[in-house]
Design a protein around this motif. Structure first.
Motif, PDB file in Angstrom:
ATOM      1  N   ASN A  42     -54.490   0.065 -30.182  1.00 18.90           N
ATOM      2  CA  ASN A  42     -54.585   0.795 -28.914  1.00 18.90           C
ATOM      3  C   ASN A  42     -54.377  -0.153 -27.734  1.00 18.90           C
ATOM      4  N   GLY A  43     -53.780   0.373 -26.679  1.00 19.58           N
ATOM      5  CA  GLY A  43     -53.528  -0.452 -25.497  1.00 19.58           C
ATOM      6  C   GLY A  43     -53.535   0.368 -24.220  1.00 19.58           C
ATOM      7  N   LYS A  44     -53.754  -0.336 -23.099  1.00 22.15           N
ATOM      8  CA  LYS A  44     -53.752   0.309 -21.790  1.00 22.15           C
ATOM      9  C   LYS A  44     -53.037  -0.583 -20.800  1.00 22.15           C
ATOM     10  N   VAL A  45     -52.434   0.032 -19.793  1.00 18.49           N
ATOM     11  CA  VAL A  45     -51.802  -0.730 -18.730  1.00 18.49           C
ATOM     12  C   VAL A  45     -51.756   0.126 -17.465  1.00 18.49           C
ATOM     13  N   GLU A  46     -51.975  -0.522 -16.323  1.00 19.67           N
ATOM     14  CA  GLU A  46     -51.805   0.166 -15.050  1.00 19.67           C
ATOM     15  C   GLU A  46     -50.377  -0.052 -14.581  1.00 19.67           C
ATOM     16  N   THR A  47     -49.709   1.021 -14.262  1.00 25.42           N
ATOM     17  CA  THR A  47     -48.311   0.937 -13.860  1.00 25.42           C
ATOM     18  C   THR A  47     -47.992   2.113 -12.947  1.00 25.42           C
ATOM     19  N   SER A  48     -46.715   2.462 -12.846  1.00 28.42           N
ATOM     20  CA  SER A  48     -46.289   3.637 -12.074  1.00 28.42           C
ATOM     21  C   SER A  48     -45.235   4.381 -12.858  1.00 28.42           C
ATOM     22  N   ILE A  49     -45.130   5.677 -12.637  1.00 28.82           N
ATOM     23  CA  ILE A  49     -44.050   6.464 -13.221  1.00 28.82           C
ATOM     24  C   ILE A  49     -43.254   7.107 -12.101  1.00 28.82           C
ATOM     25  N   LEU A  50     -42.007   7.425 -12.430  1.00 27.80           N
ATOM     26  CA  LEU A  50     -41.124   8.041 -11.448  1.00 27.80           C
ATOM     27  C   LEU A  50     -41.298   9.544 -11.446  1.00 27.80           C
ATOM     28  N   SER A  51     -41.422  10.096 -10.259  1.00 23.35           N
ATOM     29  CA  SER A  51     -41.491  11.539 -10.070  1.00 23.35           C
ATOM     30  C   SER A  51     -40.383  11.939  -9.106  1.00 23.35           C
ATOM     31  N   THR A  52     -40.105  13.219  -9.064  1.00 28.18           N
ATOM     32  CA  THR A  52     -39.104  13.688  -8.095  1.00 28.18           C
ATOM     33  C   THR A  52     -39.585  13.471  -6.666  1.00 28.18           C
ATOM     34  N   GLN A  53     -40.896  13.239  -6.495  1.00 29.92           N
ATOM     35  CA  GLN A  53     -41.464  13.011  -5.172  1.00 29.92           C
ATOM     36  C   GLN A  53     -41.691  11.527  -4.873  1.00 29.92           C
ATOM     37  N   GLY A  54     -41.357  10.651  -5.828  1.00 28.56           N
ATOM     38  CA  GLY A  54     -41.563   9.218  -5.624  1.00 28.56           C
ATOM     39  C   GLY A  54     -42.372   8.615  -6.751  1.00 28.56           C
TER      40      GLY A  54
END
Length: 426
Positions: free
Chosen positions: A125-137
């Protein structure tokens, strides 16, 4: 040849399309909620049967109820399944998400973090803080990866937690903390400036005041017999007012010096402190025919000079506000060992300074610890109205408490709670 459709034909086609859309929506809903066990799909070789087994149904029902986004990936990283929450997070319909590589929703600057998580997620198991792309940014989020063994084989489950609200709160807290730090710095500068001003002002005020006192005394000594009775009375008022002003300047200077946070606390015998103060008041005690009874007091960590001033102020008040027809009786005792909040605690001592003086109405018990507050007329009782404010501030700096109990015509008791050691603040 006219191929234009009539209005009625268009209405019928529209109704048919709406019916198909409704049937498709119901089918998708039934699949997602586990109500369908198998599907028959028209393929190029005829009808084909696709079974949806029990484990898959349970998994679909579970992740569809989650507040977080959830996707299931195969070994190539393609999205085999996702819940409605994830589709909403990226701002796309489900049909545009299924069978797409999850990297489609990873911004370039976050790709390395995601690749490490994807590689690690197949073994642990693993975790990471990141960002994903949305149509709004960009959407800040946490990705949590784990493997699942479904009826179709091994797959990776990604839980996507939206951190937008948390990040906004953190940003607001950071901004508020920064503002608080700036305000604290400004307050420290202001306090330092006020302390400097009080020190300079007190020093500068004392010089002309000394001259007023000096020349008034010279005038009184050398020309008293020549002055009319009214002039002598006015001169005495000048001298009395000058003495009160000098006392007030000294008290203001003492109060301002208490603003400094740098204090040295040493283990001190309170009996010695009180003994020194009583020696200073020896003449006044004799003049008033006062009786001072001192019990055994403890050794505690204090700033000796400041606590000496506390006893000096309290004993001075007890002598000052005594009854005209009755000698003062002042008692100083360590009455208990306990916390000022009433809790049993051997880390605190409670010291009481009592008198049989004129007392006051307890409605004013809090008022007397404020600057320049007096309950008696200055024409009868001398003083600046600062002494008890200084006393309270000293006790506060020692992490203690002070309160007063009093009755008019009976007397007053000042009750002080102090920690025995300054590494155990209240």
């Amino acid at each position: 040849m006219n191929t234009a459709k009539t209005y009625e034909q268009l209405v019928r086609e529209n109704e048919a399309l709406l019916l198909q859309l409704e049937e498709a929506t119901e089918t998708i809903h039934a699949i997602r909620t586990g109500q369908v066990d198998a599907l028959v799909v028209q393929g190029k070789d005829g009808h084909e049967l696709y079974s949806l087994k029990t484990a898959d149904q349970t998994y679909r029902v579970f992740i569809e109820t989650m507040n977080e986004g959830a996707v299931t990936l195969n070994e190539e990283g393609l999205i085999l399944y996702c819940n409605s929450r994830f589709a909403l997070m990226v701002g796309l319909p489900l049909s545009k998400v299924i069978a797409v590589s999850f990297t489609t929703f990873i911004p370039p600057e976050c790709s390395e973090e995601y690749e490490r998580l994807f590689e690690l997620g197949w073994t642990e198991n693993g975790k990471v803080e990141t960002s994903i792309l949305s149509t709004q940014g960009l959407v800040p989020c946490q990705l949590s990866a784990t493997t699942l063994e479904l009826d179709g084989g091994i797959a990776m489950s990604l839980i996507i937690t939206d951190l937008t609200s948390q990040k906004e709160t953190q940003k607001l807290l950071k901004s508020n903390n920064q503002r608080l730090e700036e305000m604290n710095v400004a307050l420290e500068i202001s306090n330092h400036d006020l302390q400097q001003f009080a020190s300079v002002a007190s020093h500068d005020l004392q010089e002309p005041l000394r001259k007023i006192q000096m020349f008034s005394e010279i005038l009184k000594d050398r020309h008293l017999a020549e002055l009319p009775a009214d002039s002598v009375k006015y001169l005495e008022k000048i001298i009395d007012s000058s003495n009160r002003m000098r006392s007030m300047i000294i008290d203001i200077l003492s109060y301002s010096r208490l603003a400094s946070p740098q204090d040295t606390y040493i283990l001190t015998d309170l009996n010695e402190i009180v003994s020194e103060v009583l020696k200073d008041f020896e003449l006044r005690i004799q003049d008033k025919k006062a009786q001072v009874l001192v019990g055994k007091l403890p050794k505690i960590e204090i700033n000796p000079g400041q606590i000496r001033q506390v006893f000096q102020n309290l004993i001075s008040n007890a002598l000052k506000f005594s009854k005209a027809d009755q000698p003062p009786v002042i008692e100083i005792n360590c009455t208990a060992m306990g916390h000022p909040n009433g809790q049993a605690d051997d880390l605190f001592c409670t010291i009481t300074v009592s008198d049989n003086g004129i007392g006051f109405d307890e409605l004013y018990a809090d008022k007397i610890f404020s600057l320049f507050q007096r309950l008696n007329t200055k024409d009868i009782y001398e003083g600046s109205g600062i002494g008890l404010a200084v006393t309270k501030r000293i006790i506060d700096k020692h992490n203690g408490r002070i309160k007063v109990q009093s009755r008019e015509g009976v007397g007053s008791s000042f009750i002080i709670s102090l920690p025995l050691r300054q590494n155990n603040p209240s």
